[in-house]
Design a protein around this motif. Structure first.
Motif, mmCIF file in Angstrom:
data_model
loop_
_atom_site.group_PDB
_atom_site.id
_atom_site.type_symbol
_atom_site.label_atom_id
_atom_site.label_comp_id
_atom_site.label_asym_id
_atom_site.label_seq_id
_atom_site.Cartn_x
_atom_site.Cartn_y
_atom_site.Cartn_z
ATOM 1 N N VAL A 182 -1.086 1.337 -5.920
ATOM 2 C CA VAL A 182 -0.414 2.197 -4.937
ATOM 3 C C VAL A 182 -0.439 3.654 -5.427
ATOM 4 O O VAL A 182 -0.646 4.585 -4.639
ATOM 5 C CB VAL A 182 1.032 1.694 -4.670
ATOM 6 C CG1 VAL A 182 1.831 2.697 -3.867
ATOM 7 C CG2 VAL A 182 0.988 0.361 -3.942
ATOM 8 N N ILE A 183 -0.290 3.839 -6.728
ATOM 9 C CA ILE A 183 -0.346 5.201 -7.271
ATOM 10 C C ILE A 183 -1.757 5.776 -7.107
ATOM 11 O O ILE A 183 -1.958 6.911 -6.702
ATOM 12 C CB ILE A 183 0.088 5.218 -8.754
ATOM 13 C CG1 ILE A 183 1.572 4.846 -8.853
ATOM 14 C CG2 ILE A 183 -0.181 6.574 -9.414
ATOM 15 C CD1 ILE A 183 2.074 4.554 -10.247
ATOM 16 N N CYS A 238 5.028 0.854 -1.787
ATOM 17 C CA CYS A 238 4.795 1.974 -0.859
ATOM 18 C C CYS A 238 6.132 2.635 -0.533
ATOM 19 O O CYS A 238 6.230 3.863 -0.484
ATOM 20 C CB CYS A 238 4.133 1.492 0.416
ATOM 21 S SG CYS A 238 2.385 1.265 0.224
ATOM 22 N N ASP A 259 -8.934 0.557 -7.048
ATOM 23 C CA ASP A 259 -7.526 0.924 -7.239
ATOM 24 C C ASP A 259 -6.807 -0.161 -8.038
ATOM 25 O O ASP A 259 -5.920 0.099 -8.835
ATOM 26 C CB ASP A 259 -6.802 1.062 -5.890
ATOM 27 C CG ASP A 259 -7.456 2.103 -4.999
ATOM 28 O OD1 ASP A 259 -7.872 3.141 -5.536
ATOM 29 O OD2 ASP A 259 -7.538 1.880 -3.787
ATOM 30 N N ARG A 307 -6.535 4.564 3.330
ATOM 31 C CA ARG A 307 -5.576 3.810 4.147
ATOM 32 C C ARG A 307 -5.367 2.400 3.610
ATOM 33 O O ARG A 307 -4.325 1.788 3.826
ATOM 34 C CB ARG A 307 -6.084 3.712 5.585
ATOM 35 C CG ARG A 307 -5.875 4.992 6.351
ATOM 36 C CD ARG A 307 -6.943 5.128 7.422
ATOM 37 N NE ARG A 307 -6.720 4.213 8.537
ATOM 38 C CZ ARG A 307 -5.975 4.511 9.584
ATOM 39 N NH1 ARG A 307 -5.360 5.657 9.635
ATOM 40 N NH2 ARG A 307 -5.840 3.672 10.576
ATOM 41 N N LEU A 367 7.371 4.468 -3.712
ATOM 42 C CA LEU A 367 6.589 5.636 -4.111
ATOM 43 C C LEU A 367 6.271 6.549 -2.927
ATOM 44 O O LEU A 367 5.491 7.486 -3.061
ATOM 45 C CB LEU A 367 5.293 5.191 -4.793
ATOM 46 C CG LEU A 367 5.507 4.372 -6.071
ATOM 47 C CD1 LEU A 367 4.263 3.595 -6.453
ATOM 48 C CD2 LEU A 367 5.929 5.276 -7.221
ATOM 49 N N ASN A 368 6.873 6.214 -1.803
ATOM 50 C CA ASN A 368 6.719 7.019 -0.601
ATOM 51 C C ASN A 368 5.259 7.243 -0.216
ATOM 52 O O ASN A 368 4.811 8.366 0.000
ATOM 53 C CB ASN A 368 7.444 8.362 -0.825
ATOM 54 C CG ASN A 368 7.855 8.963 0.487
ATOM 55 O OD1 ASN A 368 7.840 8.263 1.511
ATOM 56 N ND2 ASN A 368 8.192 10.235 0.478
ATOM 57 N N LYS A 369 4.498 6.136 -0.181
ATOM 58 C CA LYS A 369 3.084 6.235 0.188
ATOM 59 C C LYS A 369 2.874 5.503 1.504
ATOM 60 O O LYS A 369 3.617 4.576 1.829
ATOM 61 C CB LYS A 369 2.201 5.587 -0.889
ATOM 62 C CG LYS A 369 2.285 6.216 -2.244
ATOM 63 C CD LYS A 369 1.222 7.230 -2.518
ATOM 64 C CE LYS A 369 -0.134 6.679 -2.701
ATOM 65 N NZ LYS A 369 -0.971 7.425 -3.623
ATOM 66 N N ASN A 370 1.830 5.912 2.203
ATOM 67 C CA ASN A 370 1.570 5.285 3.482
ATOM 68 C C ASN A 370 0.226 4.551 3.417
ATOM 69 O O ASN A 370 -0.806 5.098 3.772
ATOM 70 C CB ASN A 370 1.561 6.376 4.563
ATOM 71 C CG ASN A 370 1.465 5.785 5.931
ATOM 72 O OD1 ASN A 370 1.624 4.580 6.098
ATOM 73 N ND2 ASN A 370 1.174 6.627 6.911
ATOM 74 N N ILE A 371 0.268 3.325 2.913
ATOM 75 C CA ILE A 371 -0.971 2.537 2.785
ATOM 76 C C ILE A 371 -0.829 1.324 3.691
ATOM 77 O O ILE A 371 0.224 0.689 3.732
ATOM 78 C CB ILE A 371 -1.171 2.090 1.313
ATOM 79 C CG1 ILE A 371 -1.252 3.324 0.404
ATOM 80 C CG2 ILE A 371 -2.415 1.242 1.168
ATOM 81 C CD1 ILE A 371 -1.173 3.008 -1.066
ATOM 82 N N CYS A 417 -4.288 4.793 -5.062
ATOM 83 C CA CYS A 417 -4.951 4.720 -3.758
ATOM 84 C C CYS A 417 -4.751 6.002 -2.933
ATOM 85 O O CYS A 417 -3.621 6.448 -2.732
ATOM 86 C CB CYS A 417 -4.397 3.522 -2.990
ATOM 87 S SG CYS A 417 -5.091 3.341 -1.360
ATOM 88 N N ASP A 418 -5.863 6.594 -2.475
ATOM 89 C CA ASP A 418 -5.686 7.725 -1.564
ATOM 90 C C ASP A 418 -6.405 7.467 -0.244
ATOM 91 O O ASP A 418 -6.786 8.374 0.468
ATOM 92 C CB ASP A 418 -6.106 9.054 -2.218
ATOM 93 C CG ASP A 418 -7.388 8.918 -2.988
ATOM 94 O OD1 ASP A 418 -8.131 7.975 -2.675
ATOM 95 O OD2 ASP A 418 -7.633 9.731 -3.892
#
Ligand SMILES: Nc1ncnc2c1ncn2[C@@H]1O[C@H](COP(=O)(O)OP(=O)(O)OP(=O)(O)O)[C@@H](O)[C@H]1O
Length: 451
Positions: free
Chosen positions: A375-376, A337, A387, A381, A340-344, A378-379
């Motif tokens: 992570v890529i 996260c 995924d 929370r 890849l700058n994701k917020n999960i 998943c859209d």
């Protein structure tokens, strides 16, 4: 006075029950939260050791989803909290679901404050014991850099590494591909007095046989066509530090003799050179092959095998590492996260159950690949089962029989491994007779490698 009392968070929307519980638990500093948001705010603010939590919270008072969402969020932000779930009479399936999600215990309505009192006291005791244990662990320093592990076998691997790191003993790390052999080799180096010098790795399976000798020992100018200048081999480059010989089982036999000579005499002779150059290097080897068997078959030198196996470290495959699957999965999720700058936030219960149920033949490397993909993809929370691209695993909370069977099978495999395949010894460890153990081995189709 009040601030010496332990905090008890009561997540309950019924005002009648709120005041009954507040009055009853007067030896605690009671904080009441009527819904999920105030519960999470209270967890953040008071960090209670114990939470008494109702499942039917607004806006879903008649259902349970809001209660489960609260448990999930609590477990994510404060995983050491002991949650006692208060469920409806006969509502076993939700009680078990809550426990599978991480709740400590459950209590069924109608509320009997004396019984509840005992459960709450026990939860505080358990929390203090665990807290003390964590503190002792932390004092012993964090296990090893780069190694995420809580499983017993991995913890003892970490203790062994701490002991051998300061010595110069030659070690052999055994384990399936992707179990972390290089990570462990780096940890040995990192904890040794050589840590400020180089860690040089060479993959014996990746270097062509004819280049292996010069790669390891170096060459002088003119040693062969194209040798335009003196070049140091990996052994010399690692001087003062650690040399990691990965996939040592793939080293050609001719070179095994030269490596043995180096290990015995600690000098190298560059190709085309006449000088014997002393090199002080610590050697760590790794393989996923059975070197003992290869030595018996004549494909690996027996004398080299004994020379490199002064200390053998056996890394268990991920499928045999108890709770480590979830622990490493959470760590990797956080890592990817960030990358890849994701917020999960975490995993859905189904995804976690699939992670726990999957065998992970490619071990941690496979988990890394699957989680990066997740992570890529998943859209939402939480990372879901699709995924991850993993097969659906039976939900733990819905099938207690299968939970028991899985636990029984895992305990048998563990006991057999601990007894090196000796069935009588494993039966003793498990407290059953030998014939009973044989019946269970047959029932669960467990494959045994007897020594
Ligand atoms: N305990 C662990 N916690 C977190 N990450 C780990 C752990 N063990 C291994 N890894 C990660 O898993 C990946 C594979 O580890 P590593 O390369 O050390 O395995 P290996 O056994 O040497 O594999 P191979 O036999 O294929 O060379 C690496 O990216 C490593 O960082």
């Amino acid at each position: 006075m009040t601030d010496t009392k332990p905090v008890l968070l009561i997540v309950e929307d019924d005002p009648g029950l709120q005041s009954q519980l507040r009055w009853h638990f007067d030896k605690y500093d009671v904080v009441v939260a009527p819904d999920r948001n105030s519960a999470i705010a209270a967890i953040r603010m008071h960090e209670p050791a114990v939470v008494l939590q109702d499942l039917g919270l607004p806006p879903d008072e008649e259902g349970v989803e809001e209660g489960f969402a609260t448990i999930q969020e609590t477990m994510r932000i404060a995983p050491n909290t002991k949650i006692i779930v208060v469920t409806g009479y006969h509502d076993y399936s939700n009680a078990l679901r809550a426990v599978a999600m991480g709740a400590y215990d459950f209590y069924q309505k109608p509320v009997n404050t004396d019984t509840l009192d005992l459960i709450v006291q026990r939860a505080y005791q358990m929390w203090s014991l665990e807290n003390e244990n964590r503190r002792l662990h932390e004092n012993k320093q964090n296990p090893l850099p780069g190694v995420i592990a809580s499983d017993d076998r991995m913890s003892s691997v970490c203790r062994i590494i701490e002991k051998i790191a300061p010595t110069d003993v030659t070690s052999l790390i055994l384990g399936e591909s992707g179990t972390g052999k290089e990570v462990i080799a780096r940890a040995i180096h990192g904890l040794s007095k050589r840590s400020d010098r180089r860690f040089v790795a060479i993959n014996c399976a990746a270097v062509p046989e004819n280049l292996m000798e010069s790669e390891l020992f170096g060459y002088e100018k003119g040693a062969f066509t194209g040798a335009s200048k003196r070049t140091l081999g990996k052994v010399e480059v690692a001087s003062g530090g650690t040399l990691f010989l990965d996939e040592i089982g793939d080293m050609p036999l001719a070179l095994q003799a030269k490596l043995l000579r180096f290990l015995q005499e600690r000098v190298v002779e560059r190709l085309g050179g006449r000088e014997e150059i002393p090199v002080d290097v610590r050697v760590v080897c790794a393989t996923n092959k059975n070197l003992e068997q290869m030595a018996a078959e004549g494909t690996f030198r027996e004398d080299l095998y004994y020379r490199i196996s002064e200390m053998v470290i056996d890394l268990p495959p991920l499928r045999e590492r108890g709770g480590d699957k979830a622990l490493i999965a959470r760590h990797l999720l956080q890592k990817f996260c960030e990358q890849l700058n994701k917020n999960i936030k975490g995993f859905t219960p189904e995804a976690m159950s699939a992670i726990e149920g999957y065998e992970w033949p490619g071990n941690i490397r496979e988990m890394e690949n699957k989680l990066k993909r997740a992570v890529i993809m998943c859209d939402q929370r939480n990372v879901g089962i699709t995924d991850l691209g993993l097969p659906q695993h039976d939900d733990l909370s819905l099938n207690l029989r299968s939970v028991r069977q899985e636990a029984e099978k895992a305990a048998i495999i563990r006991a057999i491994n601990m007894s090196d395949g000796n069935i009588s010894a494993a039966a003793k460890l498990l407290g059953v007779t030998r014939p009973t153990l044989y019946d269970l081995i047959k029932k669960y189709s467990i494959h045994i490698q007897e020594n």
